[in-house]
Design a protein around this motif. Structure first.
Motif, PDB file in Angstrom:
ATOM      1  N   MET A   1       0.832  -1.209   0.000  1.00 22.45           N
ATOM      2  CA  MET A   1       0.000   0.000   0.000  1.00 22.45           C
ATOM      3  C   MET A   1       0.869   1.263   0.000  1.00 22.45           C
ATOM      4  SD  MET A   1      -2.951   1.187   2.690  1.00 22.45           S
ATOM      5  CE  MET A   1      -3.778   2.752   2.476  1.00 22.45           C
ATOM      6  N   GLN A   3       3.835   1.593  -1.159  1.00 22.28           N
ATOM      7  CA  GLN A   3       4.435   1.750  -2.477  1.00 22.28           C
ATOM      8  C   GLN A   3       3.444   2.363  -3.461  1.00 22.28           C
ATOM      9  OE1 GLN A   3       7.728   1.271  -3.242  1.00 22.28           O
ATOM     10  NE2 GLN A   3       7.086   2.326  -5.103  1.00 22.28           N
ATOM     11  N   SER A   4       2.174   2.003  -3.342  1.00 18.34           N
ATOM     12  CA  SER A   4       1.143   2.578  -4.216  1.00 18.34           C
ATOM     13  C   SER A   4       1.008   4.072  -3.974  1.00 18.34           C
ATOM     14  CB  SER A   4      -0.205   1.893  -3.971  1.00 18.34           C
ATOM     15  OG  SER A   4      -0.120   0.512  -4.252  1.00 18.34           O
ATOM     16  N   VAL A   5       1.077   4.455  -2.703  1.00 17.15           N
ATOM     17  CA  VAL A   5       1.013   5.881  -2.367  1.00 17.15           C
ATOM     18  C   VAL A   5       2.204   6.612  -2.966  1.00 17.15           C
ATOM     19  CG1 VAL A   5       1.106   7.549  -0.474  1.00 17.15           C
ATOM     20  CG2 VAL A   5      -0.313   5.495  -0.258  1.00 17.15           C
ATOM     21  N   ASP A   7       3.988   5.741  -5.565  1.00 15.19           N
ATOM     22  CA  ASP A   7       3.837   5.781  -7.030  1.00 15.19           C
ATOM     23  C   ASP A   7       2.916   6.919  -7.440  1.00 15.19           C
ATOM     24  OD1 ASP A   7       5.493   3.604  -7.243  1.00 15.19           O
ATOM     25  OD2 ASP A   7       3.868   2.141  -7.419  1.00 15.19           O
ATOM     26  N   TYR A   8       1.848   7.111  -6.671  1.00 15.45           N
ATOM     27  CA  TYR A   8       0.910   8.189  -6.998  1.00 15.45           C
ATOM     28  C   TYR A   8       1.570   9.548  -6.823  1.00 15.45           C
ATOM     29  CZ  TYR A   8      -2.898  11.496  -6.656  1.00 15.45           C
ATOM     30  OH  TYR A   8      -3.705  12.595  -6.835  1.00 15.45           O
ATOM     31  N   GLU A  10       4.666  10.283  -6.899  1.00 12.96           N
ATOM     32  CA  GLU A  10       5.719  10.489  -7.896  1.00 12.96           C
ATOM     33  C   GLU A  10       5.150  10.866  -9.257  1.00 12.96           C
ATOM     34  OE1 GLU A  10       7.870   6.855  -7.794  1.00 12.96           O
ATOM     35  OE2 GLU A  10       9.144   7.437  -6.092  1.00 12.96           O
ATOM     36  N   SER A  11       3.880  10.559  -9.480  1.00 10.94           N
ATOM     37  CA  SER A  11       3.259  10.809 -10.783  1.00 10.94           C
ATOM     38  C   SER A  11       2.654  12.205 -10.902  1.00 10.94           C
ATOM     39  CB  SER A  11       2.166   9.762 -11.048  1.00 10.94           C
ATOM     40  OG  SER A  11       1.070   9.936 -10.154  1.00 10.94           O
TER      41      SER A  11
END
Length: 272
Positions: A1, A3-5, A7-8, A10-11
């Motif tokens: 979870m 890592q998903s945060v 990734d978001y 960073e985008s």
């Protein structure tokens, strides 16, 4: 979870990320303040323990998330390398010291009023006191995201998000610390909640300003990180710790401080 945060975040644009991160810290303040809908009183032992925890998180964040990166990214060796951190730290503490002397505010114990004399109500003065706490917290998160935007290797999205999580965790008891005393004074639950959550509305503002400033003036980053650290340490030593010593719960408050320090240190080392 987590890592998903990452990734978001960073985008998206780092300044927008700073806004979202500080809105998260505000939300946890509001969540703490919402407890006023379910309880009228908060046991003083619990409150002192939570305030101690808040102090521990702030001290750990000041070193692990702010001072250490500020020193690491400074150029030079020996005394030269530490000058930006030392100067920024001193300026941050002096900034809050100045606000503390000028801005009228009331401590949580409702006994000590500081700043210039004012006809404002005690509720307003209490909210201003907690607002003072939140300025350096929002700034700290913002300057880290600004460092990411500026491409500074020592500033990472993971570190900025971790700091936001830590600040958010310690904002939870701050929301309680504002709303509960207001409820005990006879204020309605809704008004107590609104005052409690409004004390953290300054964090998104400070976060965005910090991120923008560092983005346009990249050499400021070590100074800005240390500035936020100095401001936070001043708040802990001048406001948070003395508040936990008002009653006979010093051991609980101290253990809370140790727990908060360990939690923030673990988050920063493991995730940041």
């Amino acid at each position: 979870m987590f890592q998903s945060v990452l990734d978001y975040f960073e985008s998206i644009d780092p300044i927008l990320a700073a806004l979202y991160a500080t809105l998260f810290t505000w939300f946890l303040t509001a969540f703490g303040a919402s407890f006023v809908f379910f309880f009228k009183n908060m046991n003083r032992v619990v409150l002192d323990g939570m305030l101690g925890f808040t102090g521990g998180v702030m001290v750990a964040a000041s070193f692990w998330s702010l001072l250490a990166p500020a020193i690491e990214m400074s150029e030079g060796e020996g005394f030269i390398k530490v000058i930006p951190a030392a100067v920024g730290f001193a300026l941050g503490a002096l900034f809050i010291f100045g606000l503390d002397k000028v801005l009228p505010h009331l401590h949580i114990n409702f006994k000590e009023t500081e700043g210039v004399k004012s006809p404002w109500q005690r509720t307003t003065l209490l909210v201003l006191a907690i607002t003072l706490h939140n300025i350096p917290e929002g700034l700290a998160v913002g300057v880290l995201f600004g460092g990411v935007a500026a491409g500074i290797p020592e500033a990472s999205i993971a570190g900025a998000v971790t700091l936001a999580i830590g600040i958010g965790i310690q904002n939870f008891p701050e929301g309680i610390a504002v709303s509960m005393p207001l409820r005990r004074m006879g204020m309605s639950r809704w008004k107590s909640f609104m005052y409690g959550q409004s004390s953290a509305l300054v964090e998104p503002i400070a976060g965005v300003l910090g991120a923008v400033a560092v983005t346009f003036f990249t050499p400021l980053l070590p100074y800005a990180l240390a500035f936020a650290a100095g401001a936070m340490i001043f708040v802990v030593v001048e406001e948070v710790i003395p508040e936990t010593q008002q009653d006979k719960n010093t051991d609980i408050a101290t253990l809370g401080f140790i727990g908060g320090f360990i939690v923030m240190m673990t988050l920063d080392v493991a995730l940041g």
